[in-house]
Design a protein around this motif. Structure first.
Motif, PDB file in Angstrom:
ATOM      1  N   ILE A   1      36.548  33.926  44.163  1.00 41.38           N
ATOM      2  CA  ILE A   1      36.100  34.287  45.521  1.00 41.38           C
ATOM      3  C   ILE A   1      35.951  32.990  46.315  1.00 41.38           C
ATOM      4  O   ILE A   1      35.111  32.153  45.989  1.00 41.38           O
ATOM      5  CB  ILE A   1      34.760  35.058  45.478  1.00 41.38           C
ATOM      6  N   VAL A   2      36.773  32.840  47.338  1.00 49.73           N
ATOM      7  CA  VAL A   2      36.808  31.594  48.111  1.00 49.73           C
ATOM      8  C   VAL A   2      35.994  31.806  49.393  1.00 49.73           C
ATOM      9  O   VAL A   2      36.245  32.763  50.144  1.00 49.73           O
ATOM     10  CB  VAL A   2      38.263  31.198  48.448  1.00 49.73           C
ATOM     11  N   ILE A   3      35.038  30.907  49.614  1.00 52.31           N
ATOM     12  CA  ILE A   3      34.070  31.096  50.709  1.00 52.31           C
ATOM     13  C   ILE A   3      34.038  29.858  51.591  1.00 52.31           C
ATOM     14  O   ILE A   3      33.956  28.729  51.094  1.00 52.31           O
ATOM     15  CB  ILE A   3      32.666  31.362  50.107  1.00 52.31           C
ATOM     16  N   ASP A   4      34.106  30.071  52.882  1.00 55.75           N
ATOM     17  CA  ASP A   4      34.008  28.943  53.816  1.00 55.75           C
ATOM     18  C   ASP A   4      33.298  29.401  55.093  1.00 55.75           C
ATOM     19  O   ASP A   4      33.510  30.525  55.551  1.00 55.75           O
ATOM     20  CB  ASP A   4      35.413  28.396  54.142  1.00 55.75           C
ATOM     21  N   ALA A   5      32.479  28.528  55.632  1.00 57.40           N
ATOM     22  CA  ALA A   5      31.740  28.812  56.876  1.00 57.40           C
ATOM     23  C   ALA A   5      31.032  30.164  56.812  1.00 57.40           C
ATOM     24  O   ALA A   5      31.026  30.931  57.780  1.00 57.40           O
ATOM     25  CB  ALA A   5      32.686  28.751  58.077  1.00 57.40           C
ATOM     26  N   GLY A   6      30.473  30.469  55.652  1.00 58.83           N
ATOM     27  CA  GLY A   6      29.647  31.662  55.515  1.00 58.83           C
ATOM     28  C   GLY A   6      30.400  32.945  55.241  1.00 58.83           C
ATOM     29  O   GLY A   6      29.787  33.996  55.080  1.00 58.83           O
ATOM     30  N   ARG A   7      31.740  32.853  55.195  1.00 64.19           N
ATOM     31  CA  ARG A   7      32.519  34.079  54.991  1.00 64.19           C
ATOM     32  C   ARG A   7      33.451  33.954  53.791  1.00 64.19           C
ATOM     33  O   ARG A   7      33.846  32.858  53.402  1.00 64.19           O
ATOM     34  CB  ARG A   7      33.361  34.392  56.233  1.00 64.19           C
ATOM     35  N   ILE A   8      33.805  35.121  53.235  1.00 65.20           N
ATOM     36  CA  ILE A   8      34.826  35.163  52.197  1.00 65.20           C
ATOM     37  C   ILE A   8      36.165  34.953  52.893  1.00 65.20           C
ATOM     38  O   ILE A   8      36.502  35.687  53.833  1.00 65.20           O
ATOM     39  CB  ILE A   8      34.802  36.531  51.473  1.00 65.20           C
ATOM     40  N   VAL A   9      36.908  33.927  52.461  1.00 61.69           N
ATOM     41  CA  VAL A   9      38.194  33.678  53.128  1.00 61.69           C
ATOM     42  C   VAL A   9      39.375  34.114  52.272  1.00 61.69           C
ATOM     43  O   VAL A   9      40.477  34.316  52.792  1.00 61.69           O
ATOM     44  CB  VAL A   9      38.352  32.197  53.567  1.00 61.69           C
ATOM     45  N   ALA A  10      39.164  34.250  50.951  1.00 59.51           N
ATOM     46  CA  ALA A  10      40.267  34.728  50.109  1.00 59.51           C
ATOM     47  C   ALA A  10      39.728  35.219  48.776  1.00 59.51           C
ATOM     48  O   ALA A  10      38.667  34.788  48.314  1.00 59.51           O
ATOM     49  CB  ALA A  10      41.268  33.599  49.869  1.00 59.51           C
ATOM     50  N   LEU A  11      40.465  36.137  48.182  1.00 59.91           N
ATOM     51  CA  LEU A  11      40.220  36.592  46.814  1.00 59.91           C
ATOM     52  C   LEU A  11      41.531  36.337  46.066  1.00 59.91           C
ATOM     53  O   LEU A  11      42.545  36.946  46.384  1.00 59.91           O
ATOM     54  CB  LEU A  11      39.872  38.087  46.789  1.00 59.91           C
ATOM     55  N   GLU A  12      41.508  35.407  45.121  1.00 59.87           N
ATOM     56  CA  GLU A  12      42.744  35.053  44.421  1.00 59.87           C
ATOM     57  C   GLU A  12      42.483  34.964  42.923  1.00 59.87           C
ATOM     58  O   GLU A  12      41.382  34.592  42.503  1.00 59.87           O
ATOM     59  CB  GLU A  12      43.277  33.708  44.943  1.00 59.87           C
ATOM     60  N   THR A  13      43.511  35.258  42.121  1.00 58.92           N
ATOM     61  CA  THR A  13      43.295  35.229  40.667  1.00 58.92           C
ATOM     62  C   THR A  13      43.166  33.790  40.154  1.00 58.92           C
ATOM     63  O   THR A  13      42.476  33.539  39.182  1.00 58.92           O
ATOM     64  CB  THR A  13      44.445  35.932  39.914  1.00 58.92           C
ATOM     65  N   ASP A  14      43.824  32.836  40.791  1.00 58.82           N
ATOM     66  CA  ASP A  14      43.716  31.447  40.334  1.00 58.82           C
ATOM     67  C   ASP A  14      43.894  30.542  41.543  1.00 58.82           C
ATOM     68  O   ASP A  14      44.985  30.068  41.845  1.00 58.82           O
ATOM     69  CB  ASP A  14      44.791  31.182  39.262  1.00 58.82           C
ATOM     70  N   TRP A  15      42.800  30.272  42.224  1.00 59.87           N
ATOM     71  CA  TRP A  15      42.866  29.507  43.470  1.00 59.87           C
ATOM     72  C   TRP A  15      42.965  28.015  43.148  1.00 59.87           C
ATOM     73  O   TRP A  15      42.211  27.489  42.323  1.00 59.87           O
ATOM     74  CB  TRP A  15      41.630  29.798  44.315  1.00 59.87           C
ATOM     75  N   HIS A  16      43.858  27.312  43.833  1.00 53.12           N
ATOM     76  CA  HIS A  16      44.139  25.917  43.472  1.00 53.12           C
ATOM     77  C   HIS A  16      43.403  24.882  44.331  1.00 53.12           C
ATOM     78  O   HIS A  16      43.483  23.691  44.048  1.00 53.12           O
ATOM     79  CB  HIS A  16      45.650  25.656  43.510  1.00 53.12           C
ATOM     80  N   GLY A  17      42.692  25.303  45.335  1.00 55.46           N
ATOM     81  CA  GLY A  17      42.014  24.345  46.209  1.00 55.46           C
ATOM     82  C   GLY A  17      40.736  23.795  45.586  1.00 55.46           C
ATOM     83  O   GLY A  17      40.398  24.075  44.436  1.00 55.46           O
ATOM     84  N   THR A  18      40.017  23.005  46.367  1.00 57.36           N
ATOM     85  CA  THR A  18      38.748  22.441  45.894  1.00 57.36           C
ATOM     86  C   THR A  18      37.617  22.931  46.800  1.00 57.36           C
ATOM     87  O   THR A  18      37.852  23.348  47.938  1.00 57.36           O
ATOM     88  CB  THR A  18      38.773  20.897  45.935  1.00 57.36           C
ATOM     89  N   ALA A  19      36.408  22.833  46.269  1.00 57.46           N
ATOM     90  CA  ALA A  19      35.252  23.307  47.026  1.00 57.46           C
ATOM     91  C   ALA A  19      34.103  22.311  46.886  1.00 57.46           C
ATOM     92  O   ALA A  19      33.986  21.608  45.880  1.00 57.46           O
ATOM     93  CB  ALA A  19      34.812  24.670  46.517  1.00 57.46           C
ATOM     94  N   ARG A  20      33.290  22.264  47.920  1.00 59.07           N
ATOM     95  CA  ARG A  20      32.111  21.391  47.888  1.00 59.07           C
ATOM     96  C   ARG A  20      31.179  21.816  46.753  1.00 59.07           C
ATOM     97  O   ARG A  20      30.524  21.008  46.120  1.00 59.07           O
ATOM     98  CB  ARG A  20      31.403  21.518  49.259  1.00 59.07           C
TER      99      ARG A  20
END
Ligand SMILES: [Zn+2]
Length: 428
Positions: free
Chosen positions: A26-45
């Motif tokens: 579950i990918v979250i940015d600026a307070g919202r869910i931005v994506a649901l992915e099985t294997d997300w490749h980005g980075t998060a704080r």
């Protein structure tokens, strides 16, 4: 379509958001869910590894009384009747102790936050006894808890409107101060005529302020007393005023006594009016059927008929530890488990319905549905449960491992409850 940023605020890895689908990030940015992915490749704080735990949208309490919670030691319930509860509470609130109210309400709010509740609708009493102390206190708490949960405020005339002159003016003042919703308590009048005047006055007030309506209605074991049987009248007023979808009713227990042929047209009317029914099982089971000498009735709204008839049904704690309800932890899952037992909702699909009632249905009942849920674009109000199947949530009532409000972690209980065995149990 907007490109997904490579670096976001928060990602919850390996989340179970659907028992029949692979684990999801579950990918979250600026307070919202931005994506649901099985294997997300980005980075998060910030990253959470849910490790297969169930993740559900944050719980919602659409009906709770913070101003009179935690009075169980000051004046415990003895007879266990509605009349006693109203009398005892009227006495206690006449003290008008602001500090005491803040302390008691904070205890309940802290419980709710820890239990994964992200929004609640409070019904502070507004009447000549307490005046606007409840509304003012809730406004203060709404601000104090704004990072933890969304607090809606209903101006609630517990002592009646016609019976307690001056209350309507106080409700108006409460709405001007910032209360969100017009409440009602039409059963607490002296006769049926006044009950209808009460309902008319609430609709008139709500229309003038363009706010939603949330009334306590039909809170009795049967329909013998007309003051406790006003659902049809409220539904008709809802349709006449164009308020479909904007009216919630708490309790609605007397309908449970109706034979199917009398209940069916009433359910149709409720569905046509898009009225939300909020069942309050802890209170209804405790106060209901007190005069039944044997085999007491359950005193619940007819859940199955309402759901089958297309009515949105939610549930809530209502009172926490006072003369109306001596128990309570402000835990939506605990109340859901109680309701599932009492309403005989035991099949897998019925259990799923109960969980929906404490989440998506409750969001609809208080007007939050459009921004709610585990889906891209929705506000990231989530609970990570320490269990691996969503279907086990009501069974395990598991610890809330993480609670997330608008994309920010507000509660962590990770590693709080592990069992440390002396010997491996692998071979047993
Ligand atoms: Zn209530």
């Amino acid at each position: 379509m907007n490109r997904l940023p490579d670096h976001v605020d928060l990602v919850i890895r390996h989340a179970r958001i659907d028992d029949d689908a692979p684990l999801t990030d579950i990918v979250i940015d600026a307070g919202r869910i931005v994506a649901l992915e099985t294997d997300w490749h980005g980075t998060a704080r910030e990253e959470i590894d849910a490790a297969g735990r169930a993740v559900v949208p944050g719980f919602i309490e659409p009906h709770i009384h913070l101003d009179k919670a935690m009075w169980h030691r000051a004046r415990p319930s003895v007879a266990g009747t509605l009349e006693e509860a109203i009398r005892v509470t009227a006495d206690l609130k006449s003290r008008r102790d602001r500090t005491d109210m803040l302390v008691r309400a904070r205890r309940v709010l802290d419980m709710a936050v820890r239990n994964g509740t992200v929004a609640l609708r409070a019904h502070p009493d507004v009447d000549p006894i307490q005046q606007l102390l409840g509304v003012e206190t809730m406004l203060e708490l709404r601000d104090e808890y704004r990072d933890l949960l969304d607090l809606q405020i209903v101006a609630f005339p517990q002592e009646g409107l016609i019976k307690a002159p001056g209350t309507l003016q106080l409700m108006e003042e409460g709405l001007r101060l910032g209360a969100d919703v017009a409440g009602g308590c039409p059963y607490n009048e002296l006769n049926r005529e006044d009950t209808e005047r009460h309902i008319d006055a609430v609709f008139d007030l709500a229309q003038r302020f363009d706010v939603d309506i949330d009334m306590h209605a039909d809170f009795a074991d049967d329909t013998a007393d007309a003051r406790f049987f006003a659902t049809a009248y409220i539904a008709r007023r809802t349709i006449e005023t164009g308020y479909q979808g904007r009216v919630s009713l708490g309790h609605v227990t007397s309908l449970g006594s109706l034979p199917p042929e009398q209940l069916a047209p009433l359910v149709d009317l409720l569905a046509e009016a898009h009225i939300h029914v909020v069942t309050l099982p802890a209170t209804d089971l405790y106060l209901g059927a007190r005069h039944d000498a044997s085999n007491p009735r359950r005193g619940l709204t007819p859940l199955r008929a309402l759901i089958d008839g297309g009515v949105n049904v939610a549930y809530s704690s209502n009172n926490v530890r006072n003369a109306f309800t001596p128990f309570g932890n402000a835990d939506v899952l605990t109340i859901g488990n109680l309701l599932a037992h009492a309403a005989q909702f035991g099949t897998p699909s019925q259990q799923a319905q109960i969980l929906a009632m404490g989440t998506v249905n409750a969001a609809r009942a208080i007007g939050l549905a459009s921004d709610y849920g585990v889906a891209p674009g929705r506000i990231a109000d989530l609970v990570v449960l320490d269990t691996h199947w969503i279907a086990d949530a009501l069974l395990d009532i598991p610890p809330r491992t993480w609670v997330i409000k608008r994309g920010r972690i507000t509660v962590t209980t990770h590693h709080c409850c592990e069992i440390h065995r002396a010997h491996s149990t692998e071979e047993v």
